[in-house]
Design a protein around this motif. Sequence first.
Motif, PDB file in Angstrom:
ATOM      1  N   PRO A 156      37.624 -28.589  13.497  1.00 21.46           N
ATOM      2  CA  PRO A 156      37.075 -29.233  14.691  1.00 21.46           C
ATOM      3  C   PRO A 156      35.576 -29.491  14.540  1.00 21.46           C
ATOM      4  O   PRO A 156      34.857 -28.717  13.891  1.00 21.46           O
ATOM      5  N   PRO A 157      35.076 -30.581  15.124  1.00 24.34           N
ATOM      6  CA  PRO A 157      33.670 -30.954  14.931  1.00 24.34           C
ATOM      7  C   PRO A 157      32.706 -29.931  15.517  1.00 24.34           C
ATOM      8  O   PRO A 157      32.877 -29.471  16.637  1.00 24.34           O
ATOM      9  N   ASP A 158      31.691 -29.591  14.711  1.00 21.61           N
ATOM     10  CA  ASP A 158      30.693 -28.611  15.142  1.00 21.61           C
ATOM     11  C   ASP A 158      29.286 -28.992  14.702  1.00 21.61           C
ATOM     12  O   ASP A 158      28.356 -28.203  14.840  1.00 21.61           O
ATOM     13  N   GLY A 159      29.144 -30.197  14.147  1.00 22.68           N
ATOM     14  CA  GLY A 159      27.828 -30.626  13.682  1.00 22.68           C
ATOM     15  C   GLY A 159      27.481 -30.193  12.285  1.00 22.68           C
ATOM     16  O   GLY A 159      26.374 -30.456  11.808  1.00 22.68           O
ATOM     17  N   VAL A 160      28.433 -29.542  11.593  1.00 22.58           N
ATOM     18  CA  VAL A 160      28.197 -29.082  10.221  1.00 22.58           C
ATOM     19  C   VAL A 160      29.335 -29.595   9.322  1.00 22.58           C
ATOM     20  O   VAL A 160      30.395 -28.971   9.233  1.00 22.58           O
ATOM     21  N   PRO A 161      29.143 -30.739   8.677  1.00 27.57           N
ATOM     22  CA  PRO A 161      30.181 -31.235   7.770  1.00 27.57           C
ATOM     23  C   PRO A 161      30.215 -30.400   6.494  1.00 27.57           C
ATOM     24  O   PRO A 161      29.286 -29.612   6.244  1.00 27.57           O
ATOM     25  N   PRO A 162      31.250 -30.525   5.687  1.00 25.64           N
ATOM     26  CA  PRO A 162      31.214 -29.890   4.363  1.00 25.64           C
ATOM     27  C   PRO A 162      29.989 -30.383   3.599  1.00 25.64           C
ATOM     28  O   PRO A 162      29.758 -31.582   3.498  1.00 25.64           O
ATOM     29  N   ILE A 167      22.605 -28.552  -0.736  1.00 25.35           N
ATOM     30  CA  ILE A 167      22.144 -28.349   0.645  1.00 25.35           C
ATOM     31  C   ILE A 167      22.654 -26.995   1.129  1.00 25.35           C
ATOM     32  O   ILE A 167      23.857 -26.833   1.366  1.00 25.35           O
ATOM     33  N   PRO A 168      21.786 -26.005   1.292  1.00 24.18           N
ATOM     34  CA  PRO A 168      22.227 -24.692   1.785  1.00 24.18           C
ATOM     35  C   PRO A 168      22.772 -24.780   3.209  1.00 24.18           C
ATOM     36  O   PRO A 168      22.118 -25.327   4.100  1.00 24.18           O
ATOM     37  N   ALA A 175      18.278 -25.511  11.062  1.00 22.64           N
ATOM     38  CA  ALA A 175      17.487 -26.693  11.412  1.00 22.64           C
ATOM     39  C   ALA A 175      18.142 -27.509  12.512  1.00 22.64           C
ATOM     40  O   ALA A 175      17.480 -27.931  13.478  1.00 22.64           O
ATOM     41  N   PHE A 176      19.436 -27.719  12.386  1.00 24.62           N
ATOM     42  CA  PHE A 176      20.127 -28.541  13.374  1.00 24.62           C
ATOM     43  C   PHE A 176      20.247 -27.823  14.720  1.00 24.62           C
ATOM     44  O   PHE A 176      20.106 -28.452  15.777  1.00 24.62           O
ATOM     45  N   GLU A 230      14.917 -34.697   6.740  1.00 24.63           N
ATOM     46  CA  GLU A 230      14.955 -34.353   5.315  1.00 24.63           C
ATOM     47  C   GLU A 230      16.369 -33.952   4.881  1.00 24.63           C
ATOM     48  O   GLU A 230      16.842 -34.348   3.815  1.00 24.63           O
ATOM     49  N   LEU A 231      17.052 -33.191   5.715  1.00 25.72           N
ATOM     50  CA  LEU A 231      18.414 -32.768   5.373  1.00 25.72           C
ATOM     51  C   LEU A 231      19.375 -33.952   5.361  1.00 25.72           C
ATOM     52  O   LEU A 231      20.248 -34.042   4.492  1.00 25.72           O
TER      53      LEU A 231
END
Length: 243
Positions: A156-162, A167-168, A175-176, A230-231
């Motif tokens: 489910p969407p959480d703002g963190v894709p694979p 990218i740590p 940051a997000f 930057e990310l």
Amino acid sequence: MTPPPLADEPWRRALDACPLAQRLDHHRQRELRRLSGVFLARKRFHALADAALTDDLCTLIAMQACLPVLKQGPSALRGWRDILVYPGEFKVKRSHHDDRSGVVTEGDDVLIGEAWEHGPLVLSLADVQLDLAQPWDGFNVVIHEIAHKLDMLDGPPDGVPPLPPHIPRRQWIVAFQRAFDLLSNDVARGRDTLIDPYASESPDEFFAVVSELHWSQPGVLRRADAAVAELLQAYYGVSPAEG
């Protein structure tokens, strides 16, 4: 067998109509052409409510959908097949459960795009065409919904894709979350914000909205939050708006 890249004529017509693609360097244009061919071979378009969906418009949707996966490749578009295209805004029935009262209310949301987990991508053709005509205004419905699709690749969407190895994950989350919290606080206090207030709806909407900014107004995104900018550059690559 991998589908061939877009043929010369469809590619030239699409390139002429898509400023985002025009500003890519030669290497990324070649990759976009390849990915667009794969997209068109593997996805199915459905025109709803008499949407005037032409082959050229399907190609332009495919091209914009492939921009966010230039670094990840076609596997990032896995898990779904259909693109539903309405002429303009469309209504979706929603149910809302109030945790405090237990009351369930139903109503219609008016949308210009939607992405379903393991389901179709839904788009307003009028807004797709507006984004092509105004590519640097900070909005792009196709990129927004593809960002949701990328976010859903691991659940489910959480703002963190694979994320790729360079990218740590913890750096991304910190940051997000910080940027989302700051935006939410500003919106709650009625302050003007550089990022569209809609991004304060949830972390997944924040990711989708700042993805739009990365591709069309990266300078605004940098002013709003340099760490997020930057990310996203590390994740998507350099924005064509920088050209």
